[in-house]
Enzyme design. Structure first.
Site, PDB file in Angstrom:
ATOM      1  N   SER A  84     113.321  65.743  45.937  1.00  0.00           N
ATOM      2  CA  SER A  84     114.044  64.479  45.829  1.00  0.00           C
ATOM      3  C   SER A  84     113.478  63.630  44.690  1.00  0.00           C
ATOM      4  O   SER A  84     113.568  64.028  43.533  1.00  0.00           O
ATOM      5  CB  SER A  84     114.008  63.754  47.181  1.00  0.00           C
ATOM      6  OG  SER A  84     115.018  62.786  47.265  1.00  0.00           O
ATOM      7  N   HIS A 234     118.597  67.502  53.795  1.00  0.00           N
ATOM      8  CA  HIS A 234     117.836  67.092  52.608  1.00  0.00           C
ATOM      9  C   HIS A 234     116.368  67.494  52.711  1.00  0.00           C
ATOM     10  O   HIS A 234     115.715  67.715  51.695  1.00  0.00           O
ATOM     11  CB  HIS A 234     117.973  65.575  52.444  1.00  0.00           C
ATOM     12  CG  HIS A 234     117.364  65.025  51.197  1.00  0.00           C
ATOM     13  ND1 HIS A 234     117.682  65.491  49.934  1.00  0.00           N
ATOM     14  CD2 HIS A 234     116.446  64.032  51.009  1.00  0.00           C
ATOM     15  CE1 HIS A 234     117.003  64.810  49.027  1.00  0.00           C
ATOM     16  NE2 HIS A 234     116.242  63.926  49.654  1.00  0.00           N
TER      17      HIS A 234
END
Length: 254
Positions: A84, A234
């Site tokens: 990320s 995620h």
């Protein structure tokens, strides 16, 4: 900036970079497995974990921090794996300092701009009254008024520590992150091609890397591959660690 880190294993250098609100602890289980093949450095990025705080927070300065780290430790041909925010940082490092990076693995983030979407989390963190809470349970109860998901709260509360006097404090620089949150979504300069061999790993249940992102990925990273880990959101490294580690190892064996 001199960053806090943990290192383990022997072999070629591999650097692990965490995401927003994270720290080196989040990636340590992955690091232990990768340390069977590499000398792994798990870093706390600025304003996170045990690393120093700064009023400046953007991908340029994070890239400069990692460059300084690589040079201070005399690392040659670093292999960087970033999740990320850490993935965006790894892209910027390869763009600014390609001579330092051998390969990249970018976990569930594309090089495009992302609109701010952490407002609820920031509101929750800023709502916790550090002067009145007496336990982590107190902090969790206050956080729950904004964030219903228990696993998200547990992740965020890893940032709760104590100062020298035993009072609760945030390990993250919450004030600066709140004020400069737009930096997290900043895109990578798409006018500069990055030729570093790169693996993009996306979660099958995540919408962070979409099919519409593939053209910009291929344009900026012509020497890249995109792989999907089905069943992962995620947080790929936490939900599917074996599959994630295997992709890293396979990519570096090519």
């Amino acid at each position: 900036m001199k960053l806090y880190y943990k290192d383990l294993g022997t072999g070629k250098p591999l650097i692990l970079l965490h995401g927003l609100f994270g720290s080196s602890d989040n990636l340590f289980s992955v690091a232990k497995e990768l340390a069977k093949k590499y000398h792994v450095y798990v870093i706390d990025e600025r304003n996170h974990g045990n690393s120093p705080w700064s009023d400046i927070m953007n991908y340029d300065v994070i890239a400069d921090d990692i460059k300084e780290f690589i040079e201070d430790h005399a690392l040659q041909d670093a292999f960087i794996v970033g999740h990320s925010m850490g993935g965006k940082a790894s892209m910027k490092i390869a763009q600014k300092y390609p001579e330092l990076v051998r390969k990249l693995v970018v976990s569930d983030i594309a090089p495009r701009y992302y609109a701010p979407h952490h407002q609820t989390i920031l509101a929750g963190l800023n709502s916790v009254n550090l002067e009145t809470i007496e336990s982590r349970t107190d902090a969790d109860n206050q956080l729950a008024a904004h964030i219903k998901d228990l696993s998200t709260r547990q992740f965020l509360l890893k940032n709760l520590g104590r100062d020298e006097d035993g009072h609760f404090k945030w390990k993250i620089n919450l004030s600066v992150i709140t004020k400069q949150i737009e930096f997290v979504g900043a895109g990578i300069n798409d006018s500069e091609v990055i030729n570093t061999p790169t693996l993009f790993v996306r979660g099958g249940k995540s919408d962070y890397i979409k099919e519409t992102d593939e053209p910009i990925i291929k344009r900026i990273f012509p020497n890249s591959t995109i792989k999907t880990i089905e069943g992962a959101s995620h947080w790929i490294h936490a939900e599917k660690p074996i599959e994630f580690i295997n992709l890293i190892l396979e990519f570096d064996s090519e």
